[in-house]
Enzyme design. Structure first.
Site: not given
Ligand code: AMP
Length: 279
Positions: A32, A37, A149, A185-186
């Site tokens: 995701a 990322h 994170k 965030s995913s």
């Protein structure tokens, strides 16, 4: 981009690259993928010849089966994003490729795994060290890239690498945020429009603590932060801690390296965030 689901094939591919002298950089993820990322991939590309990204939703680090079930898995989108940034290799194994039946071992990395996230998510860091150990063992990277994170995760992996003398250099990359401050965030896709607005209190409060750190007592700052977050509609505070950046024990006025960390349920979604207050 080369795409592997089997560890033996990935290892074979990497062995020939290593034999030719390539420095392998590794970015483990649960997919995701978002800009956060991809920033790790870009960082890895700057320091390494070949970048391997893994996408594996690791069941052993989920203490809540519902959380595991609803974790997003948009693999085709992820592959497109990795291709776009020029990632060299994707490792996307299934659960049975990574774990034998009934695998129960874990690494004891000391008190760090029981603090903060570890207290709220029992067993979480045992799952994290288990999978990262396995991934490091398969990829054998020269360097691995993790996001600030998940600050505690970086400390946990650092401790694991130190205890086991693993020959990998670790890098911690900055938190990528939305324009309004929300940490990417995913899990953000689970936020409703209202949750999304309420969630902004987390980064706002962390920034306040950083801005006021030099002129206020830690207890007062912590109390104010807890009150501000608890007063926000739709949020349930997990913890807000101003901590020693190396040990994550509560900071005192004389602690030199300080990090503020927060976890909260925002609607049905658990979010974490942090800011380095002094380093
Ligand atoms: P995950 O897929 O959530 O396991 O995250 C994979 C890696 O991406 C971890 O090292 C995370 O810390 C990192 N990461 C997640 N979100 C961010 C972000 N907003 N900024 C930078 N890195 C991140």
């Amino acid at each position: 981009m080369e795409n592997f689901t089997k560890k033996a094939q990935l290892q074979q591919h990497l062995q020939s690259l290593k034999a030719a002298g390539a420095v392998i950089g590794f970015v483990p993820t649960m997919g995701a993928l978002h800009v956060g990322h991809l920033s790790l991939i870009k960082q890895a590309q700057q320091q390494c010849d070949v970048v391997v990204c893994s996408i594996f939703v690791n069941p052993t680090q989920f203490n809540d089966p519902k959380d595991l079930e609803i974790y997003p898995r948009p693999i085709q989108d992820d592959i497109a994003k990795l291709q776009q940034v020029g990632c060299d290799v994707l490792f996307n194994p299934g659960v049975t490729e990574m774990y034998a039946d009934n695998e129960k071992w874990h690494l004891d990395i000391g008190e760090l795994e029981g603090l903060l996230e570890g207290k709220f998510r029992p067993g979480h860091y045992q799952g994290v060290t288990q999978v990262v150990f396995k991934l490091f063992d398969i990829v054998k990277p020269a360097a691995a890239f993790f996001g600030q994170k998940d600050y505690q995760q970086v400390l946990v992996i650092t401790q694991m690498v130190k205890l086991l003398n693993m020959p990998v250099k670790l890098a911690m990359c900055p938190i990528e945020r939305e324009a309004d401050g929300l940490a990417m965030s995913s899990r953000n896709i689970h936020l409703t429009a209202a949750d999304r607005q309420h969630a902004l209190i987390l980064s706002k409060t962390l920034n306040n603590v950083k801005a006021n750190f030099d002129s206020n007592h830690i207890e007062q700052l912590t109390q104010n932060a807890e009150a501000a977050i608890s007063a926000e509609l739709g949020l349930t505070l997990g913890y807000f801690e101003i901590a020693d950046a190396d040990t994550l024990r509560p900071a005192t006025q004389t602690t030199k390296k300080v990090v503020a960390l927060v976890a909260a349920m925002v609607g049905k979604t658990r979010l974490i965030d942090n800011v380095i207050v002094s380093s």
